[in-house]
Design a protein around this motif. Structure first.
Motif, PDB file in Angstrom:
ATOM      1  N   THR A 113      83.868  23.700  -6.945  1.00 42.46           N
ATOM      2  CA  THR A 113      83.071  22.884  -5.731  1.00 42.46           C
ATOM      3  C   THR A 113      83.800  22.906  -4.510  1.00 42.46           C
ATOM      4  N   HIS A 114      85.037  23.299  -4.624  1.00 43.77           N
ATOM      5  CA  HIS A 114      85.955  23.365  -3.616  1.00 43.77           C
ATOM      6  C   HIS A 114      85.848  24.260  -2.677  1.00 43.77           C
ATOM      7  N   SER A 115      86.173  24.058  -1.289  1.00 39.81           N
ATOM      8  CA  SER A 115      86.143  25.101  -0.303  1.00 39.81           C
ATOM      9  C   SER A 115      87.336  25.898  -0.157  1.00 39.81           C
ATOM     10  N   PRO A 116      87.104  27.041   0.451  1.00 35.80           N
ATOM     11  CA  PRO A 116      88.670  27.733   0.610  1.00 35.80           C
ATOM     12  C   PRO A 116      89.437  27.199   1.456  1.00 35.80           C
ATOM     13  N   LYS A 117      89.257  26.362   2.232  1.00 32.26           N
ATOM     14  CA  LYS A 117      90.256  25.531   3.004  1.00 32.26           C
ATOM     15  C   LYS A 117      90.926  24.620   2.247  1.00 32.26           C
ATOM     16  N   PHE A 118      90.286  24.142   0.960  1.00 31.33           N
ATOM     17  CA  PHE A 118      90.970  23.440  -0.002  1.00 31.33           C
ATOM     18  C   PHE A 118      91.854  24.282  -0.873  1.00 31.33           C
ATOM     19  N   TYR A 119      91.741  25.488  -1.164  1.00 30.29           N
ATOM     20  CA  TYR A 119      92.390  26.430  -1.620  1.00 30.29           C
ATOM     21  C   TYR A 119      93.747  26.790  -0.983  1.00 30.29           C
ATOM     22  N   ARG A 120      93.293  26.933   0.511  1.00 27.08           N
ATOM     23  CA  ARG A 120      94.539  27.274   1.346  1.00 27.08           C
ATOM     24  C   ARG A 120      95.617  26.361   1.392  1.00 27.08           C
ATOM     25  N   PHE A 121      95.349  24.976   1.427  1.00 30.31           N
ATOM     26  CA  PHE A 121      96.263  23.709   1.345  1.00 30.31           C
ATOM     27  C   PHE A 121      96.748  23.608  -0.061  1.00 30.31           C
ATOM     28  N   LEU A 122      95.883  24.257  -0.945  1.00 32.88           N
ATOM     29  CA  LEU A 122      96.685  24.250  -2.337  1.00 32.88           C
ATOM     30  C   LEU A 122      97.750  25.093  -2.331  1.00 32.88           C
ATOM     31  N   ASN A 123      97.482  26.394  -1.848  1.00 37.59           N
ATOM     32  CA  ASN A 123      98.460  27.328  -1.606  1.00 37.59           C
ATOM     33  C   ASN A 123      99.620  27.008  -1.117  1.00 37.59           C
ATOM     34  N   GLU A 124      99.697  26.220   0.166  1.00 40.78           N
ATOM     35  CA  GLU A 124     100.654  26.094   0.924  1.00 40.78           C
ATOM     36  C   GLU A 124     101.454  25.104   0.751  1.00 40.78           C
ATOM     37  N   ALA A 125     101.009  23.819   0.312  1.00 42.81           N
ATOM     38  CA  ALA A 125     101.688  22.660   0.210  1.00 42.81           C
ATOM     39  C   ALA A 125     102.993  22.754  -0.930  1.00 42.81           C
ATOM     40  N   PRO A 126     102.802  23.584  -1.959  1.00 44.20           N
ATOM     41  CA  PRO A 126     104.000  23.635  -2.755  1.00 44.20           C
ATOM     42  C   PRO A 126     105.206  24.274  -2.066  1.00 44.20           C
ATOM     43  N   VAL A 127     105.081  24.721  -0.890  1.00 43.27           N
ATOM     44  CA  VAL A 127     106.291  25.451  -0.454  1.00 43.27           C
ATOM     45  C   VAL A 127     107.257  24.511  -0.103  1.00 43.27           C
ATOM     46  N   LEU A 128     106.810  23.362   0.409  1.00 43.09           N
ATOM     47  CA  LEU A 128     107.545  22.300   0.786  1.00 43.09           C
ATOM     48  C   LEU A 128     108.336  21.584  -0.156  1.00 43.09           C
ATOM     49  N   ALA A 129     107.662  21.535  -1.461  1.00 42.41           N
ATOM     50  CA  ALA A 129     108.167  20.905  -2.714  1.00 42.41           C
ATOM     51  C   ALA A 129     109.433  22.001  -3.172  1.00 42.41           C
ATOM     52  N   LEU A 130     108.937  23.298  -2.935  1.00 36.11           N
ATOM     53  CA  LEU A 130     110.019  24.250  -3.222  1.00 36.11           C
ATOM     54  C   LEU A 130     111.282  24.226  -2.610  1.00 36.11           C
ATOM     55  N   LEU A 131     111.134  24.098  -1.229  1.00 35.62           N
ATOM     56  CA  LEU A 131     112.220  24.015  -0.241  1.00 35.62           C
ATOM     57  C   LEU A 131     113.015  22.791  -0.547  1.00 35.62           C
ATOM     58  N   ALA A 132     112.287  21.711  -0.928  1.00 28.94           N
ATOM     59  CA  ALA A 132     113.203  20.276  -1.373  1.00 28.94           C
ATOM     60  C   ALA A 132     114.004  20.756  -2.677  1.00 28.94           C
ATOM     61  N   ILE A 133     113.484  21.364  -3.729  1.00 28.03           N
ATOM     62  CA  ILE A 133     114.158  21.827  -4.811  1.00 28.03           C
ATOM     63  C   ILE A 133     115.375  22.585  -4.574  1.00 28.03           C
ATOM     64  N   VAL A 134     115.254  23.633  -3.790  1.00 26.43           N
ATOM     65  CA  VAL A 134     116.420  24.501  -3.473  1.00 26.43           C
ATOM     66  C   VAL A 134     117.423  23.734  -2.507  1.00 26.43           C
ATOM     67  N   ILE A 135     117.037  23.009  -1.541  1.00 30.21           N
ATOM     68  CA  ILE A 135     118.195  21.934  -0.963  1.00 30.21           C
ATOM     69  C   ILE A 135     118.721  21.169  -1.827  1.00 30.21           C
ATOM     70  N   LEU A 136     118.188  20.704  -2.785  1.00 38.44           N
ATOM     71  CA  LEU A 136     118.772  19.662  -3.656  1.00 38.44           C
ATOM     72  C   LEU A 136     119.800  20.620  -4.737  1.00 38.44           C
ATOM     73  N   ALA A 137     119.241  21.580  -5.142  1.00 37.04           N
ATOM     74  CA  ALA A 137     120.157  22.487  -5.935  1.00 37.04           C
ATOM     75  C   ALA A 137     121.277  22.899  -5.364  1.00 37.04           C
ATOM     76  N   ILE A 138     121.275  23.467  -4.210  1.00 42.25           N
ATOM     77  CA  ILE A 138     122.309  23.971  -3.237  1.00 42.25           C
ATOM     78  C   ILE A 138     123.337  23.173  -2.828  1.00 42.25           C
ATOM     79  N   LEU A 139     122.752  22.142  -2.175  1.00 45.04           N
ATOM     80  CA  LEU A 139     123.476  21.382  -1.174  1.00 45.04           C
ATOM     81  C   LEU A 139     123.931  19.648  -2.057  1.00 45.04           C
ATOM     82  N   LYS A 140     123.263  19.707  -3.057  1.00 40.29           N
ATOM     83  CA  LYS A 140     123.544  18.402  -3.765  1.00 40.29           C
ATOM     84  C   LYS A 140     123.980  17.203  -3.002  1.00 40.29           C
ATOM     85  N   PRO A 141     122.891  16.916  -2.187  1.00 42.19           N
ATOM     86  CA  PRO A 141     123.121  15.648  -1.079  1.00 42.19           C
ATOM     87  C   PRO A 141     123.512  14.311  -1.842  1.00 42.19           C
ATOM     88  N   PHE A 142     123.326  13.987  -2.897  1.00 43.09           N
ATOM     89  CA  PHE A 142     123.675  12.660  -3.393  1.00 43.09           C
ATOM     90  C   PHE A 142     123.987  12.726  -4.891  1.00 43.09           C
TER      91      PHE A 142
END
Length: 142
Positions: A113-142
């Motif tokens: 029932t979802h539009s292609p636009k919904f799946y585009r967002f679903l495809n792109e949003a996790p990239v930010l979470a992955l970026l945060a994971i990599v930054i946390l693992a490499i920089l260990k900021p706290f």
């Protein structure tokens, strides 16, 4: 096994998992756009096979991550606040992985029932979470 080997395989399986987890929603975009049943049926096969292909990578990523935590020990785990944040984001990725399985089954029943636009967002949003994971693992900021 050396901790460096554990880390190397952990990163390898994580990359393989992420490659698939980013491609699967892209398949959903194309699947949602098509009107032809023959094409839909082909997407169903591709989606199911891709999910089944990447799931072992997700499990190996988890097992190796737990092994790394075990090798470093409980004191390290308790003192590593960055790791707690990373693990929270990782838990979201596992929930996302299971949500993708739900969507594979929805598409298999031709009940999307979802539009292609919904799946585009679903495809792109996790990239930010992955970026945060990599930054946390490499920089260990706290």
């Amino acid at each position: 096994m050396s901790i460096l080997w554990l880390k190397a395989f952990h990163v390898f399986f994580m990359i393989a998992w992420m490659a698939g987890i980013f491609y699967l929603p892209r398949l959903f975009v194309y699947h949602a756009e098509t009107k032809e049943q023959v094409v839909r049926d082909q997407f169903k096969v591709m989606e199911r096979r891709l999910w089944l292909f990447i799931t072992p990578f997700a499990l190996l990523t988890l097992v190796l991550g737990i092994a790394i935590i075990y090798v470093y020990g409980a004191p390290w785990l308790g003192a590593s606040a960055w790791l707690h944040a990373k693990l929270a984001l990782v838990a979201l990725f596992y929930a996302y992985h299971m949500y993708l399985w739900h969507l594979v089954k929805v598409f298999a029943r031709d009940e999307n029932t979802h539009s292609p636009k919904f799946y585009r967002f679903l495809n792109e949003a996790p990239v930010l979470a992955l970026l945060a994971i990599v930054i946390l693992a490499i920089l260990k900021p706290f």
